[in-house]
Design a protein around this motif. Structure first.
Motif, short mmCIF file in Angstrom:
data_model
loop_
_atom_site.label_atom_id
_atom_site.label_comp_id
_atom_site.label_asym_id
_atom_site.label_seq_id
_atom_site.Cartn_x
_atom_site.Cartn_y
_atom_site.Cartn_z
N ALA A 3 0.83 -1.20 0.00
CA ALA A 3 0.00 0.00 0.00
C ALA A 3 0.87 1.25 0.00
N ASP A 7 0.93 4.08 -2.85
CA ASP A 7 0.64 5.48 -2.54
C ASP A 7 1.77 6.38 -3.05
N VAL A 10 1.51 6.74 -6.83
CA VAL A 10 0.45 7.69 -7.22
C VAL A 10 0.96 9.11 -7.05
N SER A 11 1.55 9.39 -5.91
CA SER A 11 2.07 10.73 -5.63
C SER A 11 3.11 11.16 -6.66
N TYR A 42 -1.27 15.38 -1.24
CA TYR A 42 -1.25 14.11 -1.98
C TYR A 42 0.07 13.94 -2.74
N ALA A 45 2.43 12.31 -0.42
CA ALA A 45 1.87 11.06 0.14
C ALA A 45 1.39 11.22 1.57
N ARG A 47 -1.74 12.35 1.97
CA ARG A 47 -3.18 12.21 1.77
C ARG A 47 -3.41 11.30 0.59
N ARG A 48 -4.39 10.44 0.70
CA ARG A 48 -4.77 9.58 -0.42
C ARG A 48 -5.91 10.24 -1.18
N LEU A 49 -5.95 9.97 -2.49
CA LEU A 49 -7.04 10.46 -3.32
C LEU A 49 -8.05 9.34 -3.55
N SER A 50 -9.31 9.71 -3.58
CA SER A 50 -10.32 8.75 -4.01
C SER A 50 -10.18 8.58 -5.52
N PHE A 54 -8.85 11.38 -8.13
CA PHE A 54 -7.76 11.07 -9.06
C PHE A 54 -8.15 11.44 -10.49
#
Length: 77
Positions: A3, A7, A10-11, A42, A45, A47-50, A54
């Motif tokens: 995870a 994350d 994504v960032s 975000y 990293a 904060r996570r995005l939905s 995204f």
């Protein structure tokens, strides 16, 4: 931890895409109706995005969300 790696991927991808697009954090935040700190969190990293967030961010960056998801899928395998 998978995870955490995901994350980070994504960032990194969103930040890279924003920088290549020549868009500032403040301008991107304005486009998606959020604060600059939303983008900063975000990208770092914190904060996570939905999925919906995204997609909104990707579109604001003039990027294809499905292409970005495919790239993320390759990175986290």
């Amino acid at each position: 931890m998978i995870a955490a790696e995901g994350d980070a991927a994504v960032s990194e991808l969103l930040k890279k895409t924003r920088v290549v697009s020549g868009i500032s954090q403040a301008d991107l935040a304005k486009c998606v109706g959020e604060s600059q700190s939303f983008v900063s969190k975000y990208e770092n990293a914190q904060r996570r995005l939905s999925v919906v967030e995204f997609i909104r961010v990707a579109r604001a960056l003039r990027a294809d969300p499905s292409v970005m998801i495919s790239e993320l899928d390759r990175k986290i395998r």
